[in-house]
Design an enzyme around this catalytic site. Structure first.
Site, PDB file in Angstrom:
ATOM      1  N   ASP A   1      13.758  60.316  77.316  1.00  0.00           N
ATOM      2  CA  ASP A   1      14.870  62.114  77.012  1.00  0.00           C
ATOM      3  C   ASP A   1      14.686  63.409  77.280  1.00  0.00           C
ATOM      4  O   ASP A   1      13.135  63.480  76.539  1.00  0.00           O
ATOM      5  CB  ASP A   1      15.220  61.916  75.463  1.00  0.00           C
ATOM      6  CG  ASP A   1      15.878  63.149  75.034  1.00  0.00           C
ATOM      7  OD1 ASP A   1      17.029  63.202  76.562  1.00  0.00           O
ATOM      8  OD2 ASP A   1      16.244  62.938  74.091  1.00  0.00           O
TER       9      ASP A   1
ATOM     10  N   GLU B   1     -13.887  75.697  86.720  1.00  0.00           N
ATOM     11  CA  GLU B   1     -14.502  75.588  85.683  1.00  0.00           C
ATOM     12  C   GLU B   1     -14.135  76.056  84.590  1.00  0.00           C
ATOM     13  O   GLU B   1     -13.409  77.120  84.235  1.00  0.00           O
ATOM     14  CB  GLU B   1     -15.995  77.067  86.018  1.00  0.00           C
ATOM     15  CG  GLU B   1     -16.784  76.286  87.077  1.00  0.00           C
ATOM     16  CD  GLU B   1     -17.595  77.680  87.548  1.00  0.00           C
ATOM     17  OE1 GLU B   1     -17.671  78.545  86.991  1.00  0.00           O
ATOM     18  OE2 GLU B   1     -18.490  77.248  88.796  1.00  0.00           O
TER      19      GLU B   1
ATOM     20  N   GLU C   1     -13.891  76.536  80.403  1.00  0.00           N
ATOM     21  CA  GLU C   1     -14.939  77.233  79.365  1.00  0.00           C
ATOM     22  C   GLU C   1     -14.165  76.892  78.015  1.00  0.00           C
ATOM     23  O   GLU C   1     -13.295  77.040  78.022  1.00  0.00           O
ATOM     24  CB  GLU C   1     -15.644  78.335  79.531  1.00  0.00           C
ATOM     25  CG  GLU C   1     -16.202  79.325  80.641  1.00  0.00           C
ATOM     26  CD  GLU C   1     -16.127  80.095  81.115  1.00  0.00           C
ATOM     27  OE1 GLU C   1     -17.820  80.851  81.471  1.00  0.00           O
ATOM     28  OE2 GLU C   1     -16.099  80.981  80.405  1.00  0.00           O
TER      29      GLU C   1
ATOM     30  N   GLU D   1     -22.336  77.864  76.747  1.00  0.00           N
ATOM     31  CA  GLU D   1     -22.241  79.444  77.561  1.00  0.00           C
ATOM     32  C   GLU D   1     -22.929  80.943  76.677  1.00  0.00           C
ATOM     33  O   GLU D   1     -23.241  80.476  76.294  1.00  0.00           O
ATOM     34  CB  GLU D   1     -20.628  79.288  77.808  1.00  0.00           C
ATOM     35  CG  GLU D   1     -19.782  78.666  79.218  1.00  0.00           C
ATOM     36  CD  GLU D   1     -20.471  80.517  80.555  1.00  0.00           C
ATOM     37  OE1 GLU D   1     -21.038  80.619  79.995  1.00  0.00           O
ATOM     38  OE2 GLU D   1     -20.142  79.505  81.084  1.00  0.00           O
TER      39      GLU D   1
ATOM     40  N   GLU E   1     -19.030  74.513  78.056  1.00  0.00           N
ATOM     41  CA  GLU E   1     -19.107  74.309  79.802  1.00  0.00           C
ATOM     42  C   GLU E   1     -19.046  73.175  80.665  1.00  0.00           C
ATOM     43  O   GLU E   1     -20.997  72.649  80.225  1.00  0.00           O
ATOM     44  CB  GLU E   1     -19.316  76.036  80.567  1.00  0.00           C
ATOM     45  CG  GLU E   1     -18.313  75.424  82.076  1.00  0.00           C
ATOM     46  CD  GLU E   1     -19.139  76.449  83.328  1.00  0.00           C
ATOM     47  OE1 GLU E   1     -18.314  77.266  82.718  1.00  0.00           O
ATOM     48  OE2 GLU E   1     -19.254  76.264  84.468  1.00  0.00           O
TER      49      GLU E   1
ATOM     50  N   HIS F   1     -12.743  80.210  86.391  1.00  0.00           N
ATOM     51  CA  HIS F   1     -13.092  79.905  87.723  1.00  0.00           C
ATOM     52  C   HIS F   1     -12.037  79.367  88.081  1.00  0.00           C
ATOM     53  O   HIS F   1     -12.955  78.068  88.174  1.00  0.00           O
ATOM     54  CB  HIS F   1     -14.215  80.662  88.020  1.00  0.00           C
ATOM     55  CG  HIS F   1     -14.660  81.421  87.198  1.00  0.00           C
ATOM     56  ND1 HIS F   1     -16.233  81.846  86.562  1.00  0.00           N
ATOM     57  CD2 HIS F   1     -14.056  82.478  86.510  1.00  0.00           C
ATOM     58  CE1 HIS F   1     -16.606  83.392  85.584  1.00  0.00           C
ATOM     59  NE2 HIS F   1     -15.488  83.743  85.110  1.00  0.00           N
TER      60      HIS F   1
ATOM     61  N   ARG G   1     -20.408  90.022  90.347  1.00  0.00           N
ATOM     62  CA  ARG G   1     -19.641  89.293  89.505  1.00  0.00           C
ATOM     63  C   ARG G   1     -18.187  89.722  88.825  1.00  0.00           C
ATOM     64  O   ARG G   1     -17.587  89.288  87.880  1.00  0.00           O
ATOM     65  CB  ARG G   1     -19.865  88.565  88.357  1.00  0.00           C
ATOM     66  CG  ARG G   1     -20.698  87.441  89.330  1.00  0.00           C
ATOM     67  CD  ARG G   1     -21.996  86.690  88.409  1.00  0.00           C
ATOM     68  NE  ARG G   1     -22.811  86.085  88.999  1.00  0.00           N
ATOM     69  CZ  ARG G   1     -22.722  84.336  88.976  1.00  0.00           C
ATOM     70  NH1 ARG G   1     -21.715  83.969  88.368  1.00  0.00           N
ATOM     71  NH2 ARG G   1     -23.697  83.849  90.112  1.00  0.00           N
TER      72      ARG G   1
ATOM     73  N   GLU H   1     -14.110  82.257  94.714  1.00  0.00           N
ATOM     74  CA  GLU H   1     -13.770  82.401  93.587  1.00  0.00           C
ATOM     75  C   GLU H   1     -12.622  82.865  93.274  1.00  0.00           C
ATOM     76  O   GLU H   1     -13.259  84.014  92.637  1.00  0.00           O
ATOM     77  CB  GLU H   1     -15.342  81.697  92.981  1.00  0.00           C
ATOM     78  CG  GLU H   1     -15.437  81.679  91.402  1.00  0.00           C
ATOM     79  CD  GLU H   1     -16.353  82.400  90.249  1.00  0.00           C
ATOM     80  OE1 GLU H   1     -16.951  81.789  89.784  1.00  0.00           O
ATOM     81  OE2 GLU H   1     -17.627  82.457  92.284  1.00  0.00           O
TER      82      GLU H   1
ATOM     83  N   ARG I   1     -11.979  84.419  89.606  1.00  0.00           N
ATOM     84  CA  ARG I   1     -12.491  84.528  88.031  1.00  0.00           C
ATOM     85  C   ARG I   1     -11.102  84.497  87.360  1.00  0.00           C
ATOM     86  O   ARG I   1     -12.192  84.734  86.319  1.00  0.00           O
ATOM     87  CB  ARG I   1     -13.356  85.752  88.507  1.00  0.00           C
ATOM     88  CG  ARG I   1     -14.553  84.909  90.002  1.00  0.00           C
ATOM     89  CD  ARG I   1     -16.290  86.434  89.700  1.00  0.00           C
ATOM     90  NE  ARG I   1     -16.731  86.289  88.811  1.00  0.00           N
ATOM     91  CZ  ARG I   1     -17.100  85.769  88.090  1.00  0.00           C
ATOM     92  NH1 ARG I   1     -17.656  84.929  88.644  1.00  0.00           N
ATOM     93  NH2 ARG I   1     -17.856  85.772  87.095  1.00  0.00           N
TER      94      ARG I   1
END
Length: 451
Positions: free
Chosen positions: A58, A136, A138, A192, A199, A248, A320, A340, A342
């Site tokens: 359903d 990745e 976390e 982490e 992670e 990320h 970063r 990447e 982030r």
């Protein structure tokens, strides 16, 4: 030990494997719009008929699916996703198979998140590209008291990459063992930055398989943690004043086994024109994507300066603080060239998040978007005037603002399809209104006595 299956296993292979592994029950899994795993459990003696004839359910009771007057739907098992749950092997085992959602007439259900990702991947394939992703994820681990009540304190006091003697390392190892037993290729596991934060990284693979694996990873992490008396959460910002949890996502496009993001002539970043167009698409459309890749009210309490989460729309290699980072190129390792993104967080539905990201990247390729210059300085140290002078935009600041951007996005409407676009928007507006109208403890503490 996981038995590796071919890309398209036969019914006989699955039935033989189920018999070999002493499987008694099979969970046919799918996700709702939020990425919550749903399942219909069937006895193993019904598996052959399920493979041949599918399993009905359903759909009107599932968030974002169909109305009660058109509720009949069925699941078509993807046999390549068969895996035995390792924590059930001490007796009769339970296995799982991920299913695709179909309508009674045999057409794919347009609101199935897995179908939406398949649809954008088909578009990429028509352009000649296979897309590979490596997220990745976390997460935090919290303890429960002697009565089973969740304590909002991290279960350890360790930091980034710390080797601890508490049960955190044991929990991560058991999680890794369970993931490997279900076919995930675990590459690394570590503590982490924040206390209680962890992670576990899995090897990149094609986008659909990775979405399946991301769903599996979250489920395995929660299941394993519970067996240690802990609660695992992928909530982006569960504790005030410390880092939140991100997801990320490393991305690359291949054609005929060749990484199309790599360029020999670009000596600084080794990025092809295609890679730059793809990145430009994500930078241009990221605010439209925020409601999908950062889908909760809580997501925006992570996306603030000072806690390593990117909030400025820029790209770089070493920096970063930028939204998109280019990991360091190792001489000769052409296949590892990637970008990447982030800002996504692990509360998202991976199928929808990956579809949105890929859709934005492909828009950049089709539109031949021009990538802005990299920003290698720490953007967190820029003043508002400097940000404006350099043309560096900001991510949205709340779910409400994200929904405004999402609602006016033709790109997201095309990626999601009209049905899911409308249902997702309505569900998230309801969530935002519920938060907006609620009265928090912070407000009572701040204002009750003053006013």
């Amino acid at each position: 030990m996981y038995t590796k299956l071919p890309e398209k296993p036969t019914k006989k292979m699955i039935l033989d494997l189920a018999k070999k592994e002493h499987v008694e029950f099979v969970n046919i899994q799918f996700t709702d719009l939020y990425g919550v795993v749903k399942a219909i459990t069937v006895p193993v003696d019904k598996l052959e008929s399920i493979i041949d004839g599918n399993v009905w359910f359903d759909g009107s009771s599932i968030s974002g699916f169909t109305r009660i007057c058109e509720s009949d739907m069925f699941l078509k098992p993807d046999l390549s996703t068969f895996a035995v749950l390792p924590w059930t092997k001490n007796g009769g085992s339970t296995a799982r198979i991920i299913g695709d959602v179909y309508m009674p007439d045999g057409s794919p259900f347009e609101g199935d998140p897995r179908y939406i990702l398949k649809k954008i991947l088909k578009e990429a394939k028509s352009m000649g590209y296979d897309i590979y992703l490596g997220p990745e994820l976390e997460f935090f681990l919290f303890e429960r008291d002697e009565n089973g009540v969740l304590r909002l304190l991290p279960h350890d006091r360790a930091g980034y990459f710390d080797q601890t003697t508490d049960k955190a390392a044991d929990v991560r190892r058991e999680m890794s063992h369970n993931m490997r037993a279900m076919g995930l290729d675990v590459e690394a596991l570590h503590h982490e930055v924040a206390e209680g934060q962890h992670e576990i990284d899995i090897k990149y693979t094609d986008a659909l398989s990775m979405a399946d694996q991301a769903i599996t990873l979250r489920w395995v992490v929660k299941e394993t943690a519970a067996r240690f008396g802990l609660h695992a959460t992928f909530m982006p910002k569960p504790v005030y004043g410390i880092n939140g949890s991100g997801m990320h996502v490393h991305q690359s496009l291949f054609k005929g086994g060749k990484n199309m993001f790599f360029s020999e002539t670009d000596k600084k970043y080794h990025l092809s024109t295609l890679a730059r167009q793809y990145m430009a698409g994500q930078l241009k459309h990221v605010r439209e994507m925020n409601a999908v890749i950062n889908p909760t009210v809580n997501s925006y309490k992570r996306l603030v300066p000072g806690y390593e989460a990117p909030v400025y729309i820029a790209w770089a290699a070493k920096n970063r603080s930028a939204l998109i980072r280019i990991p360091r190129y190792t001489e000769g390792n052409v296949s590892a060239t990637r970008c990447e993104l982030r800002c996504p967080d692990p509360s998202c539905n991976p199928y929808l998040a990956f579809a949105a990201m890929i859709g934005a990247g492909l828009a950049g390729i089709k539109g031949k978007y021009k990538l802005v210059d990299a920003v290698e300085e720490n953007i967190y140290h820029f003043s508002d005037a400097e940000l404006d002078r350099k043309g560096i935009g900001r991510l949205v600041g709340s779910l409400g603002e994200a929904l405004e951007e999402f609602e006016k996005s033709d790109l997201m409407r095309n990626v999601f399809g009209q049905h899911t676009f409308k249902e997702y928007l309505a569900a998230k507006h309801s969530e935002w209104d519920s938060f907006r109208l609620s009265v928090s403890g912070w407000e009572r503490d701040r204002y009750m006595e003053i006013y």
